[in-house]
Design a protein around this motif. Structure first.
Motif, PDB file in Angstrom:
ATOM      1  N   SER A 167      11.299   5.278   2.397  1.00 39.56           N
ATOM      2  CA  SER A 167      11.840   6.613   2.113  1.00 39.56           C
ATOM      3  C   SER A 167      11.093   7.250   0.949  1.00 39.56           C
ATOM      4  O   SER A 167      10.718   6.570  -0.012  1.00 39.56           O
ATOM      5  N   HIS A 168      10.902   8.568   1.034  1.00 38.71           N
ATOM      6  CA  HIS A 168      10.338   9.297  -0.103  1.00 38.71           C
ATOM      7  C   HIS A 168      11.313   9.179  -1.276  1.00 38.71           C
ATOM      8  O   HIS A 168      12.522   9.209  -1.092  1.00 38.71           O
ATOM      9  N   ARG A 187      12.533   0.736 -13.782  1.00 38.76           N
ATOM     10  CA  ARG A 187      12.489  -0.266 -12.710  1.00 38.76           C
ATOM     11  C   ARG A 187      13.572   0.018 -11.675  1.00 38.76           C
ATOM     12  O   ARG A 187      13.330  -0.052 -10.461  1.00 38.76           O
ATOM     13  N   TYR A 188      14.764   0.327 -12.125  1.00 38.87           N
ATOM     14  CA  TYR A 188      15.871   0.580 -11.197  1.00 38.87           C
ATOM     15  C   TYR A 188      15.565   1.779 -10.313  1.00 38.87           C
ATOM     16  O   TYR A 188      15.710   1.710  -9.087  1.00 38.87           O
ATOM     17  N   PHE A 189      15.139   2.878 -10.924  1.00 37.24           N
ATOM     18  CA  PHE A 189      14.936   4.109 -10.164  1.00 37.24           C
ATOM     19  C   PHE A 189      13.841   3.959  -9.110  1.00 37.24           C
ATOM     20  O   PHE A 189      13.901   4.579  -8.053  1.00 37.24           O
ATOM     21  N   PHE A 190      12.842   3.119  -9.393  1.00 41.62           N
ATOM     22  CA  PHE A 190      11.750   2.975  -8.430  1.00 41.62           C
ATOM     23  C   PHE A 190      12.129   2.133  -7.213  1.00 41.62           C
ATOM     24  O   PHE A 190      11.406   2.132  -6.214  1.00 41.62           O
ATOM     25  N   ILE A 191      13.249   1.390  -7.278  1.00 42.69           N
ATOM     26  CA  ILE A 191      13.663   0.616  -6.101  1.00 42.69           C
ATOM     27  C   ILE A 191      15.030   1.050  -5.580  1.00 42.69           C
ATOM     28  O   ILE A 191      15.600   0.397  -4.708  1.00 42.69           O
ATOM     29  N   MET A 192      15.551   2.173  -6.070  1.00 41.95           N
ATOM     30  CA  MET A 192      16.878   2.599  -5.625  1.00 41.95           C
ATOM     31  C   MET A 192      16.857   3.234  -4.235  1.00 41.95           C
ATOM     32  O   MET A 192      17.903   3.484  -3.647  1.00 41.95           O
ATOM     33  N   PHE A 222       0.829  -1.196   0.000  1.00 37.12           N
ATOM     34  CA  PHE A 222       0.000   0.000   0.000  1.00 37.12           C
ATOM     35  C   PHE A 222       0.869   1.254   0.000  1.00 37.12           C
ATOM     36  O   PHE A 222       2.006   1.250   0.472  1.00 37.12           O
ATOM     37  N   GLY A 223       0.271   2.341  -0.492  1.00 39.71           N
ATOM     38  CA  GLY A 223       0.890   3.648  -0.360  1.00 39.71           C
ATOM     39  C   GLY A 223       0.725   4.170   1.054  1.00 39.71           C
ATOM     40  O   GLY A 223      -0.072   3.650   1.848  1.00 39.71           O
ATOM     41  N   ALA A 224       1.480   5.224   1.384  1.00 43.71           N
ATOM     42  CA  ALA A 224       1.475   5.761   2.743  1.00 43.71           C
ATOM     43  C   ALA A 224       0.106   6.270   3.169  1.00 43.71           C
ATOM     44  O   ALA A 224      -0.167   6.388   4.369  1.00 43.71           O
ATOM     45  N   PRO A 252      -0.765 -14.875   8.246  1.00 35.33           N
ATOM     46  CA  PRO A 252      -0.177 -14.909   6.897  1.00 35.33           C
ATOM     47  C   PRO A 252       0.005 -13.529   6.267  1.00 35.33           C
ATOM     48  O   PRO A 252       0.789 -13.383   5.318  1.00 35.33           O
ATOM     49  N   PHE A 253      -0.696 -12.504   6.771  1.00 33.58           N
ATOM     50  CA  PHE A 253      -0.618 -11.191   6.134  1.00 33.58           C
ATOM     51  C   PHE A 253       0.665 -10.455   6.499  1.00 33.58           C
ATOM     52  O   PHE A 253       1.082 -10.433   7.666  1.00 33.58           O
ATOM     53  N   LYS A 254       1.281  -9.886   5.499  1.00 32.29           N
ATOM     54  CA  LYS A 254       2.404  -8.976   5.707  1.00 32.29           C
ATOM     55  C   LYS A 254       2.108  -7.713   4.904  1.00 32.29           C
ATOM     56  O   LYS A 254       1.980  -7.771   3.667  1.00 32.29           O
ATOM     57  N   VAL A 255       1.967  -6.602   5.599  1.00 30.28           N
ATOM     58  CA  VAL A 255       1.610  -5.339   4.957  1.00 30.28           C
ATOM     59  C   VAL A 255       2.865  -4.486   4.788  1.00 30.28           C
ATOM     60  O   VAL A 255       3.611  -4.258   5.740  1.00 30.28           O
ATOM     61  N   LEU A 256       3.108  -4.048   3.562  1.00 29.31           N
ATOM     62  CA  LEU A 256       4.256  -3.192   3.247  1.00 29.31           C
ATOM     63  C   LEU A 256       3.741  -1.820   2.814  1.00 29.31           C
ATOM     64  O   LEU A 256       2.882  -1.726   1.938  1.00 29.31           O
ATOM     65  N   ILE A 257       4.269  -0.789   3.424  1.00 28.68           N
ATOM     66  CA  ILE A 257       3.864   0.584   3.110  1.00 28.68           C
ATOM     67  C   ILE A 257       5.018   1.303   2.424  1.00 28.68           C
ATOM     68  O   ILE A 257       6.151   1.290   2.924  1.00 28.68           O
ATOM     69  N   HIS A 258       4.733   1.900   1.281  1.00 26.42           N
ATOM     70  CA  HIS A 258       5.779   2.672   0.597  1.00 26.42           C
ATOM     71  C   HIS A 258       5.422   4.155   0.580  1.00 26.42           C
ATOM     72  O   HIS A 258       4.249   4.532   0.592  1.00 26.42           O
ATOM     73  N   GLN A 259       6.453   4.970   0.574  1.00 26.35           N
ATOM     74  CA  GLN A 259       6.253   6.413   0.506  1.00 26.35           C
ATOM     75  C   GLN A 259       6.059   6.850  -0.950  1.00 26.35           C
ATOM     76  O   GLN A 259       6.205   6.066  -1.889  1.00 26.35           O
ATOM     77  N   PHE A 260       5.760   8.122  -1.126  1.00 27.03           N
ATOM     78  CA  PHE A 260       5.374   8.619  -2.442  1.00 27.03           C
ATOM     79  C   PHE A 260       6.574   9.032  -3.300  1.00 27.03           C
ATOM     80  O   PHE A 260       7.726   9.003  -2.856  1.00 27.03           O
ATOM     81  N   VAL A 261       6.284   9.405  -4.522  1.00 31.59           N
ATOM     82  CA  VAL A 261       7.313   9.721  -5.515  1.00 31.59           C
ATOM     83  C   VAL A 261       7.179  11.172  -5.959  1.00 31.59           C
ATOM     84  O   VAL A 261       6.071  11.672  -6.174  1.00 31.59           O
TER      85      VAL A 261
END
Length: 542
Positions: free
Chosen positions: A403-404, A393-398, A326-328, A350-359
């Motif tokens: 982290s924002h 792909r690289y830039f989105f996981i660098m 999910f997004g933040a 079984p659930f693992k929730v991952l939160i990512h910051q925005f771009v």
């Protein structure tokens, strides 16, 4: 057993024999390779418990270590209490032999064998093209799925979307307004309607395919728009190498009666009540400060209700691991859903929730302003067409997902080694070039070459780094953080470039040449494996 696992084992035995706490033993590569290959600060961690100096504890631990001479050649203690391990020449030989023999399977531990995993990602509603914001989640989800695949999980890649709520109604009304606008007829554009040019494009196509006789409220406006946009979404994902196995939609849970069942069961458990013509979920029972609306006074559910039904369905499908990305903006709301699922009698472990910051997009150091609602945005497809799938792909996981992320358009466009993607790919391409030259010299890769001849510092650094690949992938599995893999590959590429700058592979000594050829072949294999996990190509020439 690799060296790190061996060290973990013998340190645990040593601490137990001394009556010390044998847990959380951190073993890390040494910053100064002259001290050894791996080091642990466990003696400093235990100083308080043992009431001795870290140096004293370190010496006591060293004295009772049961070393395997085929793996560790020596152990040293250095202030203020580090225990350092130097790997044996035979172990270095075994590392390169293992890489060359196992190739793409090198380091795999198959921890997920026999287990089923579900990864849900993107899950954007079909109200418009995928934007840069969706791109980060798309790449994270796909790479996490690849990490699980690599560890032997049977992975289902899933996309869940809302096709039954207010957003879809507003989409249909927006297209309808543009349809009548094209025909020169009176129209009312909906409040907070979708204003992008794609809405006008859809309206034009509807005129071409359905004619000019549609009336206000015709279902074609919404249904055609949803189908058109979803095809565009799938096309955008395909352009960066993403394909989902399952597409789930909210409407299906209404049609199956699953949502009605959720409300009934929550009501029976006294977890919902009526107030102000709305139905409320007692989230205060789950530790929240106030309750949340489950069904609005208009009769329209908030997203929590179908999400509860959807997550119950995931568990009913028998996944050992279910990853939600999910997004933040979901930080405060997803716990309500999982708490309700648990309250309905489900095991939510079984659930693992991952939160990512925005771009944020940057151009000339300045932020590029975007608004999805106003139709002022950069699409994922535009980004991919401009810079290519590998760069995107690289830039989105660098950066770590917590982290924002600043996506620097100028750096992405750079074709030199300043661009970290090309720095990584140049390493693989250069190795391919050297290997081709070795073939011309009738040198071949031999897993049993005399790798003990690799005595130079940069050579040892490469071997040590190759040996860390399995641990890197274990860490990536534990955290489900793709950046861990990317950082490892960058370090490996950096070590290779350093070696490449100082040493020749083809020398007057055939045995040394074959040893170095085996070394760079091993680097090539691991680079290709890692880049494959990231979904980045490993070119043979650039």
């Amino acid at each position: 057993m690799n060296l790190r696992a061996h060290l973990q084992h013998i340190l645990t035995e040593a601490l137990t024999s001394l009556g010390l706490e044998a847990k959380n033993i951190a073993i890390l590569p040494t910053k100064d390779s002259s001290l050894g290959d791996f080091s642990t600060s466990v003696a400093m961690t235990l100083a308080g418990q043992a009431k001795k100096s870290p140096l004293k504890i370190a010496e006591e631990i060293k004295a009772v270590l049961t070393l395997d001479a085929t793996m560790v050649s020596s152990v040293t203690v250095t202030p203020p209490g580090f225990i350092n391990f130097i790997q044996s020449d035979s172990y270095s030989q075994s590392v390169l032999n293992s890489v060359i023999t196992n190739r793409s399977a090198f380091g795999q531990d198959f921890q997920g064998k026999g287990k089923r995993a579900n990864v849900e990602y993107v899950s954007a509603n079909p109200t418009g093209p995928l934007t840069v914001g969706h791109g980060r989640q798309a790449i994270l989800g796909d790479t996490i799925s690849n990490i699980l695949d690599w560890h032997g999980f049977d992975v289902t890649r899933e996309y869940y979307f809302n096709d039954a709520g207010r957003q879809m109604r507003v989409l249909g009304e927006s297209v309808e307004a543009r349809y009548f606008e094209h025909l020169g007829k009176p129209f009312d554009f909906p409040e907070e309607g979708y204003q992008g040019s794609y809405i006008k494009e859809i309206a034009k196509i509807i005129i071409d395919e359905h004619g000019k006789g549609l009336h206000s409220g015709s279902i074609e406006f919404r249904e055609f728009a949803e189908k058109f946009i979803f095809e565009d979404i799938k096309s955008s994902l395909k352009s960066i190498g993403i394909k989902h196995d399952v597409f789930s939609n909210e409407k299906s849970f209404y049609e199956s009666g699953a949502i009605e069942k959720v409300v009934k069961e929550l009501r029976e458990k006294n977890l919902v009540y009526e107030k102000d013509d709305a139905t409320w979920l007692r989230t205060t029972e789950f530790g929240k400060e106030k309750d949340r609306v489950l069904i609005k006074s208009s009769g329209e559910p908030t997203y929590r209700l179908p999400d509860i039904a959807y997550h119950c369905d995931k568990l009913d499908r028998g996944f050992d691991l279910a990853v939600d990305i999910f997004g933040a903006d979901h930080m405060d709301t997803y716990p309500d859903v999982l708490s309700a699922v648990e309250a309905l009698g489900h095991d939510i472990t079984p659930f693992k929730v991952l939160i990512h910051q925005f771009v944020t997009l940057l151009k000339n150091g300045e932020k590029v302003k975007m608004s999805t609602r106003k139709g002022d945005f950069v699409t994922l497809k535009e980004l991919t067409e401009s810079f290519g799938s590998d760069v995107v792909r690289y830039f989105f996981i660098m950066r770590g997902m917590n982290s924002h992320l600043n996506f620097d358009l100028d750096l992405a466009q750079d074709q030199s080694e300043k661009n970290p993607v090309f720095y990584l790919q140049y390493a693989h391409a250069r190795i391919c070039n050297i290997i081709n030259r070795c073939k011309a010299e009738e040198l071949s890769v031999n897993p049993d070459a005399d790798f003990t001849l690799l005595m130079e510092g940069p050579e040892k650094e490469l071997i040590r780094k190759l040996d860390q690949f399995q641990h890197t992938m274990e860490a990536a599995l534990e955290s489900l953080e793709p950046q861990i893999v990317l950082n490892y590959l960058q370090d490996l590429a950096g070590n290779f470039h350093k070696f490449y700058a100082e040493y020749r592979v083809i020398t007057d000594d055939k045995n040394l040449s074959e040893a170095r050829l085996g070394l760079i072949e091993s680097v090539k294999i691991v680079l290709a494996s890692g880049m494959g996990i990231l979904g980045i190509s490993s070119p043979a020439r650039m």
